[in-house]
Design a protein around this motif. Structure first.
Motif, PDB file in Angstrom:
ATOM      1  N   GLY A 373       0.801  -1.218   0.000  1.00 27.36           N
ATOM      2  CA  GLY A 373       0.000   0.000   0.000  1.00 27.36           C
ATOM      3  C   GLY A 373       0.828   1.259   0.000  1.00 27.36           C
ATOM      4  O   GLY A 373       0.384   2.305   0.480  1.00 27.36           O
ATOM      5  N   LEU A 374       2.048   1.199  -0.554  1.00 33.90           N
ATOM      6  CA  LEU A 374       2.966   2.329  -0.465  1.00 33.90           C
ATOM      7  C   LEU A 374       3.596   2.606  -1.818  1.00 33.90           C
ATOM      8  O   LEU A 374       4.267   1.750  -2.387  1.00 33.90           O
ATOM      9  CB  LEU A 374       4.073   2.029   0.559  1.00 33.90           C
ATOM     10  CG  LEU A 374       5.119   3.126   0.768  1.00 33.90           C
ATOM     11  CD1 LEU A 374       4.470   4.383   1.326  1.00 33.90           C
ATOM     12  CD2 LEU A 374       6.220   2.636   1.685  1.00 33.90           C
ATOM     13  N   GLU A 375       3.377   3.798  -2.336  1.00 30.24           N
ATOM     14  CA  GLU A 375       3.967   4.242  -3.595  1.00 30.24           C
ATOM     15  C   GLU A 375       5.180   5.101  -3.288  1.00 30.24           C
ATOM     16  O   GLU A 375       5.077   6.096  -2.577  1.00 30.24           O
ATOM     17  CB  GLU A 375       2.937   5.055  -4.407  1.00 30.24           C
ATOM     18  CG  GLU A 375       3.476   5.655  -5.676  1.00 30.24           C
ATOM     19  CD  GLU A 375       3.992   4.612  -6.642  1.00 30.24           C
ATOM     20  OE1 GLU A 375       5.208   4.631  -6.905  1.00 30.24           O
ATOM     21  OE2 GLU A 375       3.196   3.781  -7.114  1.00 30.24           O
ATOM     22  N   LEU A 376       6.347   4.700  -3.804  1.00 31.55           N
ATOM     23  CA  LEU A 376       7.598   5.396  -3.509  1.00 31.55           C
ATOM     24  C   LEU A 376       8.026   6.319  -4.639  1.00 31.55           C
ATOM     25  O   LEU A 376       9.163   6.802  -4.645  1.00 31.55           O
ATOM     26  CB  LEU A 376       8.707   4.379  -3.228  1.00 31.55           C
ATOM     27  CG  LEU A 376       8.500   3.494  -2.000  1.00 31.55           C
ATOM     28  CD1 LEU A 376       9.600   2.450  -1.908  1.00 31.55           C
ATOM     29  CD2 LEU A 376       8.460   4.330  -0.735  1.00 31.55           C
ATOM     30  N   ARG A 377       7.161   6.612  -5.585  1.00 31.26           N
ATOM     31  CA  ARG A 377       7.519   7.467  -6.709  1.00 31.26           C
ATOM     32  C   ARG A 377       7.058   8.898  -6.443  1.00 31.26           C
ATOM     33  O   ARG A 377       5.861   9.158  -6.336  1.00 31.26           O
ATOM     34  CB  ARG A 377       6.872   6.950  -7.990  1.00 31.26           C
ATOM     35  CG  ARG A 377       7.455   5.617  -8.430  1.00 31.26           C
ATOM     36  CD  ARG A 377       8.873   5.781  -8.911  1.00 31.26           C
ATOM     37  NE  ARG A 377       9.571   4.500  -8.999  1.00 31.26           N
ATOM     38  CZ  ARG A 377      10.819   4.381  -9.401  1.00 31.26           C
ATOM     39  NH1 ARG A 377      11.499   5.444  -9.727  1.00 31.26           N
ATOM     40  NH2 ARG A 377      11.394   3.210  -9.445  1.00 31.26           N
ATOM     41  N   PRO A 378       7.981   9.835  -6.305  1.00 31.92           N
ATOM     42  CA  PRO A 378       7.583  11.228  -6.055  1.00 31.92           C
ATOM     43  C   PRO A 378       6.950  11.850  -7.287  1.00 31.92           C
ATOM     44  O   PRO A 378       7.494  11.781  -8.391  1.00 31.92           O
ATOM     45  CB  PRO A 378       8.905  11.913  -5.697  1.00 31.92           C
ATOM     46  CG  PRO A 378       9.953  11.097  -6.364  1.00 31.92           C
ATOM     47  CD  PRO A 378       9.446   9.683  -6.356  1.00 31.92           C
ATOM     48  N   ARG A 379       5.799  12.479  -7.100  1.00 29.97           N
ATOM     49  CA  ARG A 379       5.105  13.092  -8.233  1.00 29.97           C
ATOM     50  C   ARG A 379       5.578  14.509  -8.501  1.00 29.97           C
ATOM     51  O   ARG A 379       5.286  15.066  -9.553  1.00 29.97           O
ATOM     52  CB  ARG A 379       3.597  13.103  -7.961  1.00 29.97           C
ATOM     53  CG  ARG A 379       2.963  11.723  -7.931  1.00 29.97           C
ATOM     54  CD  ARG A 379       1.490  11.792  -7.607  1.00 29.97           C
ATOM     55  NE  ARG A 379       1.264  12.297  -6.252  1.00 29.97           N
ATOM     56  CZ  ARG A 379       0.056  12.446  -5.714  1.00 29.97           C
ATOM     57  NH1 ARG A 379      -1.014  12.152  -6.426  1.00 29.97           N
ATOM     58  NH2 ARG A 379      -0.078  12.886  -4.484  1.00 29.97           N
ATOM     59  N   ARG A 380       6.322  15.109  -7.565  1.00 35.95           N
ATOM     60  CA  ARG A 380       6.675  16.522  -7.692  1.00 35.95           C
ATOM     61  C   ARG A 380       8.178  16.698  -7.865  1.00 35.95           C
ATOM     62  O   ARG A 380       8.756  17.669  -7.402  1.00 35.95           O
ATOM     63  CB  ARG A 380       6.182  17.273  -6.456  1.00 35.95           C
ATOM     64  CG  ARG A 380       4.725  16.993  -6.137  1.00 35.95           C
ATOM     65  CD  ARG A 380       4.259  17.787  -4.938  1.00 35.95           C
ATOM     66  NE  ARG A 380       4.222  19.198  -5.231  1.00 35.95           N
ATOM     67  CZ  ARG A 380       4.001  20.144  -4.302  1.00 35.95           C
ATOM     68  NH1 ARG A 380       3.846  19.800  -3.049  1.00 35.95           N
ATOM     69  NH2 ARG A 380       3.969  21.407  -4.636  1.00 35.95           N
ATOM     70  N   LEU A 381       8.776  15.762  -8.584  1.00 38.81           N
ATOM     71  CA  LEU A 381      10.219  15.772  -8.729  1.00 38.81           C
ATOM     72  C   LEU A 381      10.695  17.016  -9.477  1.00 38.81           C
ATOM     73  O   LEU A 381      11.663  17.662  -9.085  1.00 38.81           O
ATOM     74  CB  LEU A 381      10.658  14.500  -9.456  1.00 38.81           C
ATOM     75  CG  LEU A 381      12.133  14.122  -9.429  1.00 38.81           C
ATOM     76  CD1 LEU A 381      12.273  12.616  -9.611  1.00 38.81           C
ATOM     77  CD2 LEU A 381      12.924  14.831 -10.502  1.00 38.81           C
ATOM     78  N   ARG A 382      10.035  17.372 -10.561  1.00 38.99           N
ATOM     79  CA  ARG A 382      10.472  18.527 -11.358  1.00 38.99           C
ATOM     80  C   ARG A 382      10.349  19.828 -10.569  1.00 38.99           C
ATOM     81  O   ARG A 382      11.207  20.704 -10.667  1.00 38.99           O
ATOM     82  CB  ARG A 382       9.667  18.600 -12.662  1.00 38.99           C
ATOM     83  CG  ARG A 382       9.984  17.474 -13.639  1.00 38.99           C
ATOM     84  CD  ARG A 382       9.175  17.626 -14.917  1.00 38.99           C
ATOM     85  NE  ARG A 382       9.361  16.508 -15.817  1.00 38.99           N
ATOM     86  CZ  ARG A 382      10.310  16.419 -16.749  1.00 38.99           C
ATOM     87  NH1 ARG A 382      11.171  17.422 -16.885  1.00 38.99           N
ATOM     88  NH2 ARG A 382      10.388  15.368 -17.541  1.00 38.99           N
ATOM     89  N   GLU A 383       9.266  19.966  -9.799  1.00 41.75           N
ATOM     90  CA  GLU A 383       9.109  21.183  -9.000  1.00 41.75           C
ATOM     91  C   GLU A 383      10.212  21.295  -7.957  1.00 41.75           C
ATOM     92  O   GLU A 383      10.743  22.371  -7.705  1.00 41.75           O
ATOM     93  CB  GLU A 383       7.740  21.185  -8.310  1.00 41.75           C
ATOM     94  CG  GLU A 383       6.553  21.310  -9.253  1.00 41.75           C
ATOM     95  CD  GLU A 383       6.004  19.957  -9.634  1.00 41.75           C
ATOM     96  OE1 GLU A 383       6.793  18.984  -9.755  1.00 41.75           O
ATOM     97  OE2 GLU A 383       4.775  19.862  -9.817  1.00 41.75           O
ATOM     98  N   ALA A 384      10.561  20.151  -7.338  1.00 45.03           N
ATOM     99  CA  ALA A 384      11.616  20.173  -6.330  1.00 45.03           C
ATOM    100  C   ALA A 384      12.961  20.512  -6.953  1.00 45.03           C
ATOM    101  O   ALA A 384      13.735  21.301  -6.393  1.00 45.03           O
ATOM    102  CB  ALA A 384      11.685  18.812  -5.629  1.00 45.03           C
ATOM    103  N   ALA A 385      13.249  19.950  -8.129  1.00 39.51           N
ATOM    104  CA  ALA A 385      14.514  20.263  -8.800  1.00 39.51           C
ATOM    105  C   ALA A 385      14.590  21.744  -9.146  1.00 39.51           C
ATOM    106  O   ALA A 385      15.639  22.390  -8.963  1.00 39.51           O
ATOM    107  CB  ALA A 385      14.653  19.411 -10.059  1.00 39.51           C
ATOM    108  N   ALA A 386      13.476  22.303  -9.619  1.00 38.09           N
ATOM    109  CA  ALA A 386      13.463  23.732  -9.953  1.00 38.09           C
ATOM    110  C   ALA A 386      13.691  24.590  -8.711  1.00 38.09           C
ATOM    111  O   ALA A 386      14.358  25.632  -8.775  1.00 38.09           O
ATOM    112  CB  ALA A 386      12.133  24.091 -10.613  1.00 38.09           C
TER     113      ALA A 386
END
Length: 488
Positions: A373-386
């Motif tokens: 029940g755990l998704e380890l894929r970050p959906r906001r990777l591009r925003e964090a990199a920016a």
């Protein structure tokens, strides 16, 4: 109390045990005879593991141990055995030489772009089985809270559905049933980990620090996974290996530098997992839909997440915090890797493929997400990199990397949505993205080319555009770059 708790088994307990064994056998094999036994091949299909003699032998031993030596604790040794069996698929090991050549270069390049120094541990190459052996304890820790919830819920559902005439048998053999349910979960988890070993390219590929302990924190590449990843790209395999080495060592540096980060992240994941509550009513509904003659339905039931109920509001908030942390980690790694790997031909194309891969994940990782029940894929990777890029542009690398000194210093989810709030907190609201070093480098180039007199290389000449004379003429509107200077 189970039948084997007596020095001389009580006939009634023995009959109850045999009745339950028959019921389990009928459930999994579809056979209706009185002598139906627990079929390990059917259990293997239910667990989704390969049906081969060696695997079946291990599974049979696991199930026999669970039935004859029941315990409230799940025997996670089954996870380790199964994972190693799946990872040891007999394929030839890949050549580690390209990775070993890449590590020293990646170290030098990272030294140029981050204040976070190299780890004391040397980077390594790992085979699939080595990756399993060194990471399985972390996977078990992540999945254990969910496994305990599932086995408890299955027992509750069974107690509610068991006919009254067998209630005594259930009471006497409940530990055995719990052990068998836990064994099925443990074997399923081991299968997923074994398959993951064929998908990952590095120790930090999943986004969480799987390894810990002396000698294990320097980063690692799996040459087999790297070679498989490079096959799908129209890029030089050596360049791909070097890029992945830079990325892996950046990941290792971050977790070694921020010593609090690994425990902070794994604790957040564990707390989230412990909040999962299995819906017993849902299990009862699904039980009526399962055809005992098709044990693969049980495997699908476990691995498609059907047993995991929708997240509560509290869990949604916890998962959002976890995703923000994972995005900050991966975003920082992306930025540092891009700066360090800019000399690699095709680095942008490789980076884009890595981002896509990070965003989607592989089949085994999706199976783990459904199982735990755990998704380890970050959906906001591009925003964090920016955001990390913005902080470095407005200040410097030291300020950016210094935010990892304590969890309270890291950007929040709100600051990820509104970067201006982070700049205001850091006192960078009025700063410009251009750094004075750019102008200084231009003036220095003029001086070396003989275009700028030495006496004009002070503060007045530092900020002006390139010209062929004194600094006080730099801003004259009448100046002709191709002709003599104007006296105006």
């Amino acid at each position: 109390m189970s039948a084997n708790d007596h020095d001389g088994p009580d006939p009634e307990d023995r009959n109850n045990f045999e009745d339950l064994q028959r019921i389990l056998g009928e459930m999994l094999s579809g056979a209706g005879g009185e002598g139906a036994a627990l079929d390990p091949e059917q259990f293997a299909k239910a667990a989704g593991i390969p049906v081969d003699p060696q695997t079946l032998q291990g599974l049979f031993a696991t199930l026999q141990g669970a039935m004859h030596n029941p315990s409230d604790e799940i025997d996670w040794s089954a996870t380790r055995r199964t994972a190693i069996e799946v990872a040891g698929d007999g394929s030839a090991p890949a050549d580690p030489a390209p990775a070993l050549r890449a590590f020293p270069v990646a170290t030098l390049w990272l030294d140029e772009v981050t204040d976070i120094g190299a780890t004391p541990d040397a980077p390594r190459t790992l085979g699939r089985i080595e990756w399993v052996q060194q990471s399985v304890d972390t996977w078990v820790g992540l999945a254990q809270p969910v496994a305990e919830s599932i086995t408890g819920a299955l027992m509750g559902a069974l107690q509610n559905q068991m006919p009254e005439e067998l209630s005594g048998a259930l009471q006497g053999a409940a530990p055995m049933l719990r052990s068998v349910g836990g064994a099925l979960f443990a074997v399923q988890l081991g299968t997923i980990i074994g398959k993951l070993s064929g998908e990952v390219v590095s120790a930090g590929d999943i986004g969480i620090p799987l390894f810990s302990g002396p000698g294990r924190e320097g980063g690692a590449l799996l040459p087999g996974g790297v070679a498989a990843f490079a096959e799908g790209l129209d890029q030089d395999p050596e360049a791909v290996t070097l890029y992945l080495a830079v990325r892996e060592l950046a990941h290792a540096r971050l977790f070694r530098h921020a010593k609090w980060l690994r425990l902070h992240l794994l604790t957040a994941i564990t707390d989230y997992s412990r909040g999962i509550r299995i819906d017993t009513d849902r299990i009862q509904d699904l039980a009526h839909e399962i055809d005992p003659a098709q044990p693969e339905q049980i495997q699908q039931l476990i691995t498609n997440g059907a047993l995991i109920p929708p997240k509560t509001e509290e869990q949604e908030a916890a998962h959002a915090r976890l995703e923000t942390m994972l995005a900050l980690i991966e975003g920082w790694v992306d930025v540092v890797t891009a700066d360090a790997a800019k000399r690699i031909p095709g680095a942008d194309a490789i980076a884009e493929m890595v981002r896509r891969r990070r965003a989607t994940g592989g089949p085994a990782e999706h199976a783990f997400a459904a199982l735990a029940g755990l998704e380890l894929r970050p959906r906001r990777l591009r925003e964090a990199a920016a955001l990390w890029r913005l902080v470095a542009d407005r200040s410097d690398v030291a300020t950016r990397d210094g935010l990892w000194a304590h969890p309270d210093l890291l950007p929040t989810s709100e600051e990820l949505d509104h970067p201006a709030r982070l700049l205001e907190r850091l006192g960078l609201s009025g700063a410009t993205a251009e750094t004075p070093e750019d102008d200084f480098d231009a003036a220095l180039a003029q001086l070396l080319d003989g275009e700028l007199p030495p006496h004009a290389g002070g503060e007045d000449g530092r900020g002006g555009p390139a010209d062929d004379g004194a600094a006080d003429d730099a801003g004259s509107p009448d100046r002709d770059p191709e002709g003599p200077r104007s006296d105006a």
